[in-house]
Design a protein around this motif. Structure first.
Motif, mmCIF file in Angstrom:
data_model
loop_
_atom_site.group_PDB
_atom_site.id
_atom_site.type_symbol
_atom_site.label_atom_id
_atom_site.label_comp_id
_atom_site.label_asym_id
_atom_site.label_seq_id
_atom_site.Cartn_x
_atom_site.Cartn_y
_atom_site.Cartn_z
ATOM 1 N N ASN A 224 0.938 -1.311 -0.074
ATOM 2 C CA ASN A 224 -0.049 -0.142 -0.051
ATOM 3 C C ASN A 224 0.963 1.358 -0.085
ATOM 4 N N LEU A 225 0.564 2.290 -0.911
ATOM 5 C CA LEU A 225 1.327 3.385 -1.088
ATOM 6 C C LEU A 225 1.051 4.316 -0.247
ATOM 7 N N MET A 226 -0.068 4.368 0.752
ATOM 8 C CA MET A 226 -0.352 5.581 1.577
ATOM 9 C C MET A 226 0.697 5.672 2.790
ATOM 10 N N LEU A 227 1.231 6.690 2.916
ATOM 11 C CA LEU A 227 2.090 7.173 4.017
ATOM 12 C C LEU A 227 1.071 7.414 5.388
ATOM 13 N N GLN A 228 1.625 6.627 6.538
ATOM 14 C CA GLN A 228 0.656 6.667 7.724
ATOM 15 C C GLN A 228 1.274 7.820 8.780
ATOM 16 N N THR A 229 0.597 8.153 9.570
ATOM 17 C CA THR A 229 1.241 9.011 10.824
ATOM 18 C C THR A 229 0.276 8.594 11.913
ATOM 19 N N GLN A 230 0.401 9.323 12.921
ATOM 20 C CA GLN A 230 -0.198 9.091 14.147
ATOM 21 C C GLN A 230 -0.802 10.287 14.817
ATOM 22 N N VAL A 231 -2.147 10.458 14.858
ATOM 23 C CA VAL A 231 -2.314 11.902 15.500
ATOM 24 C C VAL A 231 -3.053 11.598 16.906
ATOM 25 N N GLY A 232 -2.441 12.656 18.001
ATOM 26 C CA GLY A 232 -2.568 12.786 19.165
ATOM 27 C C GLY A 232 -1.780 11.790 19.903
ATOM 28 N N ALA A 233 -1.672 11.580 21.163
ATOM 29 C CA ALA A 233 -0.920 11.135 22.024
ATOM 30 C C ALA A 233 -0.797 9.582 22.086
ATOM 31 N N SER A 234 -2.155 8.838 21.883
ATOM 32 C CA SER A 234 -1.999 7.817 22.269
ATOM 33 C C SER A 234 -1.636 7.035 21.000
ATOM 34 N N ARG B 160 -2.614 12.324 2.643
ATOM 35 C CA ARG B 160 -3.492 12.101 1.751
ATOM 36 C C ARG B 160 -2.623 11.698 0.355
ATOM 37 N N ALA B 161 -3.112 10.804 -0.303
ATOM 38 C CA ALA B 161 -2.596 10.065 -1.701
ATOM 39 C C ALA B 161 -2.800 11.113 -2.801
ATOM 40 N N GLU B 162 -3.927 11.857 -2.646
ATOM 41 C CA GLU B 162 -4.346 12.643 -3.897
ATOM 42 C C GLU B 162 -5.237 13.911 -3.018
ATOM 43 N N THR B 163 -4.927 14.895 -3.718
ATOM 44 C CA THR B 163 -5.879 15.923 -3.094
ATOM 45 C C THR B 163 -7.246 16.120 -3.487
ATOM 46 N N CYS B 164 -8.068 15.144 -4.170
ATOM 47 C CA CYS B 164 -9.266 15.171 -4.660
ATOM 48 C C CYS B 164 -10.228 14.723 -3.484
ATOM 49 N N GLN B 165 -9.689 13.761 -2.388
ATOM 50 C CA GLN B 165 -10.745 13.278 -1.410
ATOM 51 C C GLN B 165 -11.454 14.319 -0.897
ATOM 52 N N PRO B 166 -10.814 15.230 -0.165
ATOM 53 C CA PRO B 166 -11.427 16.312 0.564
ATOM 54 C C PRO B 166 -12.373 17.216 -0.325
ATOM 55 N N ALA C 127 0.521 16.135 -2.092
ATOM 56 C CA ALA C 127 -0.030 14.523 -1.806
ATOM 57 C C ALA C 127 1.181 13.781 -1.518
ATOM 58 N N PHE C 128 0.995 12.507 -0.995
ATOM 59 C CA PHE C 128 2.129 11.805 -0.593
ATOM 60 C C PHE C 128 1.793 10.380 -0.972
ATOM 61 N N ARG C 129 2.718 9.498 -1.529
ATOM 62 C CA ARG C 129 2.777 8.336 -1.942
ATOM 63 C C ARG C 129 4.204 7.524 -1.601
ATOM 64 N N ASN C 130 4.027 6.372 -0.809
ATOM 65 C CA ASN C 130 5.306 5.593 -0.435
ATOM 66 C C ASN C 130 5.803 4.809 -1.707
ATOM 67 N N GLU C 131 6.100 5.714 -2.953
ATOM 68 C CA GLU C 131 6.581 5.120 -3.991
ATOM 69 C C GLU C 131 7.594 4.037 -3.760
ATOM 70 N N ILE C 132 7.540 2.842 -4.282
ATOM 71 C CA ILE C 132 8.677 1.959 -4.146
ATOM 72 C C ILE C 132 10.110 2.453 -4.667
ATOM 73 N N ASN C 133 9.897 2.822 -5.880
ATOM 74 C CA ASN C 133 11.103 3.179 -6.476
ATOM 75 C C ASN C 133 10.999 4.593 -6.999
ATOM 76 N N PRO C 134 11.305 5.648 -5.952
ATOM 77 C CA PRO C 134 11.269 6.855 -6.743
ATOM 78 C C PRO C 134 12.514 7.242 -7.624
ATOM 79 N N ARG C 135 12.122 7.972 -8.803
ATOM 80 C CA ARG C 135 13.216 7.907 -9.984
ATOM 81 C C ARG C 135 13.124 9.110 -10.999
#
Ligand code: ATP
Length: 465
Positions: free
Chosen positions: A153-163, A173-179, A205-213
């Motif tokens: 999966n190409l989506m970059l994850q993060t954590q929101v909040g302290a827990s 976001r993997a593309e700007t259109c969803q919002p 937008a952010f994608r965890n591309e396997i081979n950036p090039r």
């Protein structure tokens, strides 16, 4: 103040400059020259360079930032400001995680990935024509000892909040259109728009591309400029054709010739999970034809799914016919960084003069050029009136000032930056009130009055944005 006449420095040929004849002109053939020019001149360079860089992330320097801003401003002008039927918005990068479940990204936004058992590197299974960085020279990833393909999966994850619970996981976001889809109802009502109309935004937008090039072409963090145009089901083909034509015109306006621009409709088995029809706009980069923009008929996929997942009705009722329906969406999605890269590749020209001297000139359209003019006093003794002129011009245009070194070399530096005009003050300026304006591409020189410089430049650099 009286100027002390001095010998004209070498390289300044006010009268003869236009006689410099170009014997040979060549466009970019590989990426190496461009990558090094971009770093040297501060267009684009590796992010975190002092730590050895971070793969797939790039920083824009002073010239690159101006170029990118000019491109975004032109897009905003053409797609949003000039159209009564398009609204512009600017949304958060992090959305409610349900957004990405509804959109299908959690399930489907994957690339097939393989690992090499010996070098432990990871490659995209459909792109094995890249060199294996660990293997002896020229060995391709396809020759490695590869595992079976798995989905990644190409989506970059993060954590929101302290827990640190699973519930706090969010995605960049993997593309700007969803919002745009989740905000559809709010924006339509606030802007009092009726179908057909569109919502647009520019953003990261952010994608965890396997081979950036290919330099910035495939990055992990990039910018998109997207339009989602909502229409009645009976009008989707007409709007698809409309936006395809509009967007092709835009790329032509950027200066991409028909020999470097083409469209490629997607075959049925290439379509994204949401798409009913899709077409790529491709540019001929030094590394081949590649997509810079996608035009997609997304049908009612997004609004229906967000309706279903949120429990909110995102359909609309036609005020005349009272028909209740979920609008269809035609999307235009252009990569800002990819288009910047195309602009840089397209502008790059190397010229050899009859005498054997060479120059690199970035032939940006003047309205996109990072700097519009450079003020270059012939001698440091002319610094004061030259700086005065530069600061006057800066009220209207992005102007550079340079009084260091040989004037010929200063011209060449501006050619590499793509500055359309150089304004030179010389020792006659004091007596005749005139300056020499040199044009970047033809290298012609014109003598004009100091008072007329601002109007002269404004008329030539255009105010398209
Ligand atoms: P590709 O097939 O090259 O991965 P895509 O079809 O997944 O691209 P879209 O999801 O349609 O791309 O995104 C729209 C635009 O966003 C693309 O045309 C491109 O200009 C830009 N884009 C997508 N991925 C990247 C990336 N990794 N780096 C830079 N720009 C990108």
């Amino acid at each position: 103040m009286a100027y002390t006449p001095a010998a004209i420095p070498p390289g300044y040929r006010r009268e003869s400059m236009s006689e410099e004849r170009v014997a040979q002109q060549s466009r970019l053939t590989g990426m190496d020259e461009l990558v090094s020019l971009c770093a040297r001149r501060g267009f684009i360079f590796q992010s975190s360079e002092i730590y050895g860089g971070i793969n797939g992330f790039w920083d824009y320097g002073p010239l690159g930032t101006e170029l990118k801003n000019n491109l975004k401003a032109l897009w905003w002008q053409r797609v949003v400001r000039e159209r009564p039927d398009v609204e512009g918005i600017d949304t958060a990068i992090i959305a409610h995680p349900r957004t990405w479940e509804a959109s299908g990204h959690v399930e489907h936004f994957t690339d097939p990935m393989v690992d090499c058992r010996s070098c432990k590197r990871r490659f995209r299974a459909d792109q094995l024509d890249v060199p294996c960085p660990e293997a002896p020279k020229k060995r391709q990833a396809s020759d490695c000892d590869l595992t079976e393909a798995r989905n990644f999966n190409l989506m970059l994850q993060t954590q929101v909040g302290a827990s640190e619970e699973a519930a706090s996981i969010a995605y960049l976001r993997a593309e700007t259109c969803q919002p745009i889809f989740t905000g559809f109802k709010r924006v339509r009502e606030a802007a009092r728009q009726k179908i057909p109309f569109g919502i647009a935004q520019i953003g990261k937008a952010f994608r965890n591309e396997i081979n950036p090039r290919n330099f910035t072409f495939r990055s992990r963090e990039f910018e998109q400029a997207e339009l989602e145009f909502f229409c009645h089901p009976s009008e989707r083909e007409q709007w698809f054709a409309h936006w395809r034509d509009q967007r092709l015109d835009f790329h032509r306006e950027l200066g991409f010739g028909d020999d470097h621009l083409r469209t490629r409709p997607h075959a049925e088995d290439e379509l994204a999970h949401y798409a009913r029809a899709a077409l790529d706009i491709e540019y001929l980069f030094p590394f081949g034809w590649q997509e810079i923009e996608g035009i997609h008929d997304r049908g009612d996929w997004d609004l229906s799914r967000h309706g279903e997942y949120s429990g909110k009705d995102l359909g609309i009722t036609d005020p005349d016919t009272k028909e209740h329906y979920v609008p269809m969406v035609i999307e235009t999605s252009v990569g800002v960084d990819r288009t910047c890269l195309a602009l840089l590749a397209n502008a790059y020209v190397e010229e050899t003069f009859e005498g054997g001297e060479t120059r690199v000139v970035m032939r940006f359209h003047p309205s996109l050029a990072p700097l519009k003019a450079a003020v270059l006093p012939l001698s440091k003794k002319l610094a004061e009136p030259a700086q005065r002129l530069a600061s006057d011009l800066r009220k209207e245009l992005n102007v550079f000032y340079d009084d260091a070194g040989n004037i010929g070399r200063r011209y060449r530096r501006q050619d590499e930056a793509g500055t359309p005009f150089c304004v030179t003050l010389d020792f006659e300026t004091e007596s005749d009130g005139k300056v020499t304006v040199r044009e970047r591409d033809a290298m012609t020189q014109e003598r004009i009055s100091v008072d007329a410089v601002a109007a002269y430049l404004l008329a030539r650099v255009g105010d398209r944005v």
